[in-house]
Design a protein around this motif. Structure first.
Motif, mmCIF file in Angstrom:
data_model
loop_
_atom_site.group_PDB
_atom_site.id
_atom_site.type_symbol
_atom_site.label_atom_id
_atom_site.label_comp_id
_atom_site.label_asym_id
_atom_site.label_seq_id
_atom_site.Cartn_x
_atom_site.Cartn_y
_atom_site.Cartn_z
ATOM 1 N N GLY A 1 0.793 -1.224 0.000
ATOM 2 C CA GLY A 1 0.000 0.000 0.000
ATOM 3 C C GLY A 1 0.821 1.267 0.000
ATOM 4 O O GLY A 1 0.277 2.360 -0.193
ATOM 5 N N SER A 2 2.136 1.162 0.223
ATOM 6 C CA SER A 2 2.984 2.359 0.205
ATOM 7 C C SER A 2 3.113 2.901 -1.218
ATOM 8 O O SER A 2 3.126 2.147 -2.190
ATOM 9 N N LYS A 3 3.229 4.214 -1.317
ATOM 10 C CA LYS A 3 3.482 4.841 -2.610
ATOM 11 C C LYS A 3 4.978 4.823 -2.854
ATOM 12 O O LYS A 3 5.757 5.410 -2.097
ATOM 13 N N LEU A 4 5.392 4.152 -3.912
ATOM 14 C CA LEU A 4 6.800 3.980 -4.209
ATOM 15 C C LEU A 4 7.174 4.634 -5.537
ATOM 16 O O LEU A 4 6.318 4.816 -6.409
ATOM 17 N N PRO A 5 8.446 4.979 -5.712
ATOM 18 C CA PRO A 5 8.900 5.568 -6.980
ATOM 19 C C PRO A 5 8.709 4.620 -8.163
ATOM 20 O O PRO A 5 8.532 3.410 -7.987
ATOM 21 N N VAL A 6 8.785 5.165 -9.346
ATOM 22 C CA VAL A 6 8.663 4.508 -10.660
ATOM 23 C C VAL A 6 7.431 3.602 -10.769
ATOM 24 O O VAL A 6 7.423 2.626 -11.519
ATOM 25 N N GLY A 7 6.389 3.917 -10.004
ATOM 26 C CA GLY A 7 5.133 3.179 -10.111
ATOM 27 C C GLY A 7 5.129 1.803 -9.492
ATOM 28 O O GLY A 7 4.237 0.988 -9.768
#
Length: 209
Positions: A111-117
């Protein structure tokens, strides 16, 4: 140094001099941004990644794969993402964080928002006694899954932890890992597997789970 895996994915390899095993790191590229996954540190790596795009993150899948993560994040001037894991009897995350000075790392989980999608999934297979023997994040990028130790390719076949690493006489550990990974493969529709060891499995993941 960098070996193409897909149009926007490269890998590189390094041998661990203490364990005598091959370590594999991956770099993912999306919209000009670059993220390094489980990076073994080798000379010139930072400059090589900058050629591919703008570095935005270094990401670890588990605490056995600290490798050159801290050094590379510092060299690139980017955030280090560390997995928010419960750990196992053998691996205690908070102790690993203290020992390896990872306190400034950004914890991430499902659920974390991570880089490069990237999207993340936690796998924590257990023995029949409900004791977890593996704890890591699986990352989803386009039609690929990126894993640390839970699986790898070998001669075009999928090998599941523990493989030849530790005894598994009845295959129960392998079956538990397969159950965990298969669920993620079905949910994501992933067709390829990128691993922190040995070979990647490109285009045929659905056939193996």
């Amino acid at each position: 140094m960098l070996i193409p895996v897909a149009k926007n994915v490269f890998k590189w390899k390094s041998n661990d001099p203490e364990l005598g095993i091959e370590q594999v790191g991956h770099v993912l590229i999306s919209s000009g941004n670059v993220a390094a996954i489980d990076p073994p540190m080798v000379p010139g790596l930072g400059d090589a990644l900058k050629v591919l795009g703008k570095p935005v993150a270094v990401i670890m899948t588990n605490f056995s794969h600290i490798r050159g993560s801290s050094v590379l994040a510092r060299v690139l001037g980017v955030d280090l993402y560390i997995p928010d894991l419960k750990g196992t009897e053998r691996r205690k995350p908070e102790e690993e964080i203290r020992l390896h000075h990872l306190e400034k790392g950004l914890k991430y989980g499902p659920g974390s928002k991570l880089p490069v999608g990237l999207k993340s999934y936690n796998i924590r297979p257990e023995t029949e006694n409900n004791l977890p023997f593996l704890d890591e994040m699986v990352l989803h990028f386009e039609d690929m899954l990126i894993v640390g130790d839970s699986a790898w390719g070998s001669e075009g076949k999928l090998v599941l932890f523990p493989g030849h690493i530790m005894p598994d006489p009845d295959g129960s550990k392998k079956d538990a890992v397969k159950k965990s990974i298969s669920k993620i493969v079905r949910e994501t529709g992933a067709r390829s597997l990128l691993s922190g060891h040995q070979d990647d499995l490109i285009g045929s993941l659905q056939d193996h789970v």
